[in-house]
Motif scaffolding. Structure first.
Motif, PDB file in Angstrom:
ATOM      1  N   ASP A   1      10.436   2.749   5.570  1.00 14.26           N
ATOM      2  CA  ASP A   1       9.941   1.569   6.282  1.00 14.26           C
ATOM      3  C   ASP A   1      10.942   1.251   7.391  1.00 14.26           C
ATOM      4  OD1 ASP A   1       7.807  -0.914   5.459  1.00 14.26           O
ATOM      5  OD2 ASP A   1       9.294  -1.282   7.028  1.00 14.26           O
TER       6      ASP A   1
ATOM      7  N   LEU B   1      -2.876  -7.241  -2.372  1.00 10.31           N
ATOM      8  CA  LEU B   1      -1.920  -6.950  -3.446  1.00 10.31           C
ATOM      9  C   LEU B   1      -2.674  -6.729  -4.750  1.00 10.31           C
ATOM     10  CD1 LEU B   1       0.617  -9.747  -2.607  1.00 10.31           C
ATOM     11  CD2 LEU B   1       1.268  -7.371  -2.846  1.00 10.31           C
ATOM     12  N   THR B   2      -3.676  -7.567  -4.963  1.00  9.51           N
ATOM     13  CA  THR B   2      -4.446  -7.524  -6.215  1.00  9.51           C
ATOM     14  C   THR B   2      -5.043  -6.148  -6.487  1.00  9.51           C
ATOM     15  OG1 THR B   2      -5.024  -9.818  -5.798  1.00  9.51           O
ATOM     16  CG2 THR B   2      -6.348  -8.659  -7.439  1.00  9.51           C
TER      17      THR B   2
ATOM     18  N   LEU C   1      -0.948 -14.531  -5.202  1.00  7.54           N
ATOM     19  CA  LEU C   1      -2.023 -14.677  -6.185  1.00  7.54           C
ATOM     20  C   LEU C   1      -2.642 -13.317  -6.506  1.00  7.54           C
ATOM     21  CD1 LEU C   1      -3.647 -17.891  -4.710  1.00  7.54           C
ATOM     22  CD2 LEU C   1      -2.193 -17.707  -6.738  1.00  7.54           C
TER      23      LEU C   1
ATOM     24  N   THR D   1       3.673  -7.892   6.120  1.00  7.68           N
ATOM     25  CA  THR D   1       2.597  -8.656   5.477  1.00  7.68           C
ATOM     26  C   THR D   1       2.870  -8.924   4.000  1.00  7.68           C
ATOM     27  OG1 THR D   1       1.194  -7.237   6.822  1.00  7.68           O
ATOM     28  CG2 THR D   1       0.087  -8.791   5.373  1.00  7.68           C
ATOM     29  N   SER D   2       3.441  -7.932   3.331  1.00  9.28           N
ATOM     30  CA  SER D   2       3.562  -8.040   1.876  1.00  9.28           C
ATOM     31  C   SER D   2       4.607  -9.050   1.416  1.00  9.28           C
ATOM     32  CB  SER D   2       3.858  -6.653   1.272  1.00  9.28           C
ATOM     33  OG  SER D   2       2.805  -5.772   1.568  1.00  9.28           O
TER      34      SER D   2
ATOM     35  N   SER E   1       0.015 -15.193  -0.705  1.00  7.40           N
ATOM     36  CA  SER E   1       0.016 -16.413  -1.525  1.00  7.40           C
ATOM     37  C   SER E   1       0.503 -16.125  -2.941  1.00  7.40           C
ATOM     38  CB  SER E   1      -1.398 -17.008  -1.601  1.00  7.40           C
ATOM     39  OG  SER E   1      -1.897 -17.279  -0.317  1.00  7.40           O
TER      40      SER E   1
ATOM     41  N   MET F   1       9.552   5.759  11.721  1.00  4.45           N
ATOM     42  CA  MET F   1       8.913   6.981  12.193  1.00  4.45           C
ATOM     43  C   MET F   1       8.771   6.826  13.707  1.00  4.45           C
ATOM     44  SD  MET F   1       6.026   8.568  13.385  1.00  4.45           S
ATOM     45  CE  MET F   1       4.892   7.209  13.354  1.00  4.45           C
TER      46      MET F   1
ATOM     47  N   GLY G   1      -6.861  -4.225   2.503  1.00  4.04           N
ATOM     48  CA  GLY G   1      -6.546  -4.296   1.072  1.00  4.04           C
ATOM     49  C   GLY G   1      -5.833  -5.578   0.699  1.00  4.04           C
TER      50      GLY G   1
ATOM     51  N   ASN H   1       0.822  -1.215   0.000  1.00  5.92           N
ATOM     52  CA  ASN H   1       0.000   0.000   0.000  1.00  5.92           C
ATOM     53  C   ASN H   1       0.856   1.264   0.000  1.00  5.92           C
ATOM     54  OD1 ASN H   1      -2.403  -1.373  -0.122  1.00  5.92           O
ATOM     55  ND2 ASN H   1      -2.715  -1.419   2.088  1.00  5.92           N
TER      56      ASN H   1
HETATM   57  C1  LIG Z   1      -1.272 -15.321   4.503  1.00  4.25           C
HETATM   58  C2  LIG Z   1      -1.660 -14.209   3.571  1.00  4.25           C
HETATM   59  C3  LIG Z   1      -1.937 -14.479   2.236  1.00  4.25           C
HETATM   60  C4  LIG Z   1      -2.291 -13.439   1.372  1.00  4.25           C
HETATM   61  N1  LIG Z   1      -2.465 -13.723   0.060  1.00  4.25           N
HETATM   62  C5  LIG Z   1      -2.770 -12.743  -0.812  1.00  4.25           C
HETATM   63  C6  LIG Z   1      -2.849 -13.017  -2.189  1.00  4.25           C
HETATM   64  O1  LIG Z   1      -2.578 -14.123  -2.635  1.00  4.25           O
HETATM   65  N2  LIG Z   1      -3.202 -12.014  -3.012  1.00  4.25           N
HETATM   66  C7  LIG Z   1      -3.465 -10.745  -2.553  1.00  4.25           C
HETATM   67  O2  LIG Z   1      -3.808  -9.904  -3.373  1.00  4.25           O
HETATM   68  N3  LIG Z   1      -3.348 -10.442  -1.247  1.00  4.25           N
HETATM   69  C8  LIG Z   1      -2.996 -11.398  -0.362  1.00  4.25           C
HETATM   70  N4  LIG Z   1      -2.840 -11.122   0.965  1.00  4.25           N
HETATM   71  C9  LIG Z   1      -3.110  -9.760   1.436  1.00  4.25           C
HETATM   72  C10 LIG Z   1      -1.910  -8.844   1.242  1.00  4.25           C
HETATM   73  O3  LIG Z   1      -0.703  -9.527   1.407  1.00  4.25           O
HETATM   74  C11 LIG Z   1      -1.972  -7.699   2.247  1.00  4.25           C
HETATM   75  O4  LIG Z   1      -3.230  -7.110   2.247  1.00  4.25           O
HETATM   76  C12 LIG Z   1      -0.948  -6.623   1.932  1.00  4.25           C
HETATM   77  O5  LIG Z   1       0.332  -7.187   1.808  1.00  4.25           O
HETATM   78  C13 LIG Z   1      -0.942  -5.563   3.033  1.00  4.25           C
HETATM   79  O6  LIG Z   1       0.032  -4.614   2.679  1.00  4.25           O
HETATM   80  P1  LIG Z   1       0.275  -3.317   3.555  1.00  4.25           P
HETATM   81  O7  LIG Z   1       1.154  -2.435   2.777  1.00  4.25           O
HETATM   82  O8  LIG Z   1      -1.009  -2.756   4.030  1.00  4.25           O
HETATM   83  O9  LIG Z   1       1.001  -3.865   4.891  1.00  4.25           O
HETATM   84  P2  LIG Z   1       2.500  -4.346   5.133  1.00  4.25           P
HETATM   85  O10 LIG Z   1       3.030  -5.101   4.008  1.00  4.25           O
HETATM   86  O11 LIG Z   1       2.521  -5.001   6.476  1.00  4.25           O
HETATM   87  O12 LIG Z   1       3.323  -2.982   5.202  1.00  4.25           O
HETATM   88  C14 LIG Z   1       3.278  -2.115   6.311  1.00  4.25           C
HETATM   89  C15 LIG Z   1       4.696  -1.638   6.568  1.00  4.25           C
HETATM   90  O13 LIG Z   1       4.689  -0.571   7.503  1.00  4.25           O
HETATM   91  C16 LIG Z   1       5.930  -0.598   8.185  1.00  4.25           C
HETATM   92  N5  LIG Z   1       5.800   0.213   9.411  1.00  4.25           N
HETATM   93  C17 LIG Z   1       4.942   0.042  10.429  1.00  4.25           C
HETATM   94  N6  LIG Z   1       5.141   0.998  11.366  1.00  4.25           N
HETATM   95  C18 LIG Z   1       6.147   1.803  10.911  1.00  4.25           C
HETATM   96  C19 LIG Z   1       6.817   2.954  11.441  1.00  4.25           C
HETATM   97  N7  LIG Z   1       6.512   3.483  12.630  1.00  4.25           N
HETATM   98  N8  LIG Z   1       7.816   3.508  10.717  1.00  4.25           N
HETATM   99  C20 LIG Z   1       8.180   2.985   9.495  1.00  4.25           C
HETATM  100  N9  LIG Z   1       7.572   1.890   8.966  1.00  4.25           N
HETATM  101  C21 LIG Z   1       6.569   1.307   9.668  1.00  4.25           C
HETATM  102  C22 LIG Z   1       6.132  -2.091   8.448  1.00  4.25           C
HETATM  103  O14 LIG Z   1       7.496  -2.392   8.681  1.00  4.25           O
HETATM  104  C23 LIG Z   1       5.576  -2.725   7.174  1.00  4.25           C
HETATM  105  O15 LIG Z   1       6.593  -3.070   6.239  1.00  4.25           O
HETATM  106  C24 LIG Z   1      -2.433 -12.111   1.862  1.00  4.25           C
HETATM  107  C25 LIG Z   1      -2.137 -11.839   3.199  1.00  4.25           C
HETATM  108  C26 LIG Z   1      -1.726 -12.870   4.041  1.00  4.25           C
HETATM  109  C27 LIG Z   1      -1.362 -12.549   5.452  1.00  4.25           C
END
Ligand SMILES: Cc1cc2nc3c(=O)[nH]c(=O)nc-3n(C[C@H](O)[C@H](O)[C@H](O)COP(=O)(O)OP(=O)(O)OC[C@H]3O[C@@H](n4cnc5c(N)ncnc54)[C@H](O)[C@@H]3O)c2cc1C
Length: 556
Positions: free
Chosen positions: A45, A377-378, A60, A53-54, A58, A191, A375, A26
């Motif tokens: 980050d 990845l898709t 996909l 999480t990212s 899977s 941060m 949200g 995101n």
């Molecule tokens: C098991 C599993 C399977 C999934 N499979 C799929 C799939 O196949 N297809 C799909 O589309 N989606 C899938 N998803 C969903 C998708 O992976 C997540 O919705 C997405 O990765 C979330 O991304 P994000 O950027 O919100 O969070 P994150 O990837 O967690 O990123 C948040 C970032 O913020 C950083 N952060 C936090 N606090 C601070 C701070 N104070 N200062 C600096 N950095 C900070 C963290 O280090 C982290 O890297 C899956 C999720 C899971 C758990």
């Protein structure tokens, strides 16, 4: 000065239109879309990009066939639209793949009913994939003998997309795109706190690698901290309509379970009636995932998780011998940040697996903060666009969206790369017959940056050699990673820029003399320190890797 040092210097000295907190998918798309539209952006980050999480998905790119069970037709339509858009924008990185579901007496649906569901899915998906079909048991047995068909009633095949490399590398492609459009990017920068006065934020940051603190200023903030968004907002006393709850999912990576020719995802219903998958990853299979309510974002793969997945697989596949713990090459775990309304019921009362996977974006105009909740990845292109619209609403002027902040280069550029690759006879350097042609690999991983790799190989054929025997990485790729991919720790490369940690046995990594050269190319004089960090201490560096270091020292 390294790429990261230069970026940190910019954070210290510049004032930004927007600071993006969090470099998961995101945050990465938010930074790419804003920078691509002319905003002055920084993204940080506290770990590596996509370290949370990212990197646990899977892989996909899908509309969510299983969400049809909850009648979330609008969500499925939106996700299918996003899937179709992504597959079109990334023809080499995201491939269409068949999902092969065998159904037996214990499955919640009969094949004809599942067939109707897959037809509905295809129609809702606006025919963006190949059409689904109903399969007889004989057909399944013939095409994939590894599936246990003794109780099968038949099955279905439908189509979605899969990331050919891995989720974390896909995320990095957006971070890189943001940098190419002028954004300041920095991993391992946290941060710590932030204060708003006179219409701008002064943000206290900490370089996690050195412990040093410094500050930066920005007019607006995008909170893309994934599972930590509420924590970050609470720090500023910012109240939102939505909040995050966590659902844990795990994957096990094992040697390939399907027959070599059968490049499909196998889908099964587990004992609780929930769909889980066997997903191809090169010469490996990824089994998962699970869906368990948890109260913390920090999770681990437990013995119970492993026993559960192994027993489910062994009950549904004809594997001789059955799969055991000894077959597990790697595992991964993460939490899905699921978004709920604060005003809603206590979520303990609802069926956990039925919580929606949609995202929500909230803007606080007074404070100049945009928060991204949940949200997939898709859905990343939509998230990028929606965040940009909200940031524009906060008063940051943006150029028109030409949709050039995402996607692979144009077909003509690709054709030119393939032409030049033929001239240097790139594919003749491939040493392993069961791997893809090098031309495909370099183009997919690097796009335009692959042209300079061809030049380097043309000048010095050693650049086309595999550095670690057990992993598919050329010397030239490592030099490019060192220059352009902000690899701060060895794990960043082994786990996220590449997927070596996921697909190569720990023993093979430990026995690789080539790993010393990998570290040397990436970190120069800091190679030994980064190896010690990766293995958990200087005395833990394996003898083969030490021997590699000595050899490099003797040659220099
Ligand atoms: C098991 C599993 C399977 C999934 N499979 C799929 C799939 O196949 N297809 C799909 O589309 N989606 C899938 N998803 C969903 C998708 O992976 C997540 O919705 C997405 O990765 C979330 O991304 P994000 O950027 O919100 O969070 P994150 O990837 O967690 O990123 C948040 C970032 O913020 C950083 N952060 C936090 N606090 C601070 C701070 N104070 N200062 C600096 N950095 C900070 C963290 O280090 C982290 O890297 C899956 C999720 C899971 C758990």
């Amino acid at each position: 000065m390294t790429l990261r040092d230069r970026q940190i210097e910019r954070l210290r000295t510049d004032t930004f239109d927007t600071l993006v907190i969090g470099g998961g998918i995101n945050g990465a798309v938010a930074a790419a879309s804003l920078a691509g539209r002319g905003a002055k952006v920084a993204i940080i980050d506290r770990g590596d990009f996509a370290n949370f999480t990212s990197q646990a998905s899977s892989n996909l790119v899908w509309g969510g066939f299983k969400y049809l069970e909850n009648y979330e037709l609008f969500l499925v339509w939106k996700l299918c639209r996003s899937r179709n858009r992504l597959m079109k924008a990334y023809p080499d990185n995201i491939k269409q793949i068949g999902f092969y579901a065998a159904l037996d007496r214990t499955s919640p649906y009969k094949p004809w009913f599942a067939g109707l569901g897959s037809l509905a899915y295809w129609i809702i998906g606006m025919f963006g994939t190949r059409h689904p079909r109903v399969l007889s048991t004989d057909h399944i047995e013939r095409e994939e003998p590894a599936i246990d068909t003794s109780n099968a009633l038949g099955g279905i095949e439908y189509y979605d997309g899969v990331l050919v490399d891995n989720d974390a590398r896909f995320v990095f492609s957006f971070v890189r795109a943001a940098a190419d459009a002028g954004a300041a990017i920095a991993n391992y920068v946290e941060m710590v706190s932030a204060e708003r006065s006179a219409g701008r934020w002064t943000v206290q940051l900490r370089d996690v690698d050195t412990g040093e603190e410094f500050s930066t200023t920005a007019r607006t903030i995008v909170n893309a901290a994934g599972p930590f968004v509420d924590e970050v907002n609470e720090q500023w006393g910012l109240r939102t309509d939505h909040r995050i709850v966590y659902s844990k999912g795990i994957h096990l990576i094992v040697p390939r379970l399907t027959t070599t020719a059968h490049h499909k995802v196998l889908a099964f219903f587990d004992d609780s009636g929930r769909l889980f998958y066997v997903i191809p990853m090169g010469r490996r299979s990824v089994i998962g995932t699970t869906d368990t309510r948890v109260d913390t974002p920090y999770t681990e793969v437990t013995d119970d998780d492993i026993d559960f997945l192994l027993s489910q697989i062994n009950a549904r596949m004809d594997l001789a011998p059955p799969l055991t713990r000894a077959d597990i090459i790697a595992d991964r775990t993460g939490v899905r940040p699921l978004v709920v309304k604060r005003s809603g019921n206590d979520q303990r009362d609802v069926d956990w697996t039925k919580l929606s996977r949609k995202h929500a974006i909230e803007a606080d105009r007074a404070r100049g903060v945009v928060t991204v909740f949940g949200g997939k990845l898709t859905d990343c292109i939509n998230v990028g666009e929606e965040v940009a619209a909200e940031v524009e609403g906060l008063g940051v002027p943006l150029e028109a969206d030409l949709h050039n902040w995402y996607g692979e280069p144009a077909a003509a550029t690709r054709d030119e790369f393939y032409r030049q690759a033929r001239l240097v006879r790139l594919d003749q350097y491939r040493t392993k017959a069961d791997t893809e042609p090098l031309t495909d690999r370099l183009w997919r991983r690097y796009g335009r940056r692959a042209f300079t790799m061809l030049e380097a190989i043309g000048e010095d054929p050693r650049m086309a050699e595999d550095v670690m025997g057990s992993a598919d990485y050329l010397r030239v790729e490592l030099h490019a990673a060192a220059r352009t991919e902000m690899v701060t720790k060895l794990e960043d490369f082994m786990r996220r820029r590449s997927k070596i940690d996921l697909v190569v046995h720990d023993d093979d990594i430990a026995n690789s003399t080539g790993l010393a050269e990998v570290a040397e190319i990436l970190f120069g004089d800091d190679a030994e320190m980064r190896l010690a960090e990766y293995f958990g201490g200087a005395d833990q560096i394996p003898p083969a890797v030490r021997a590699g270091l000595r050899q490099l020292g003797a040659n220099s």
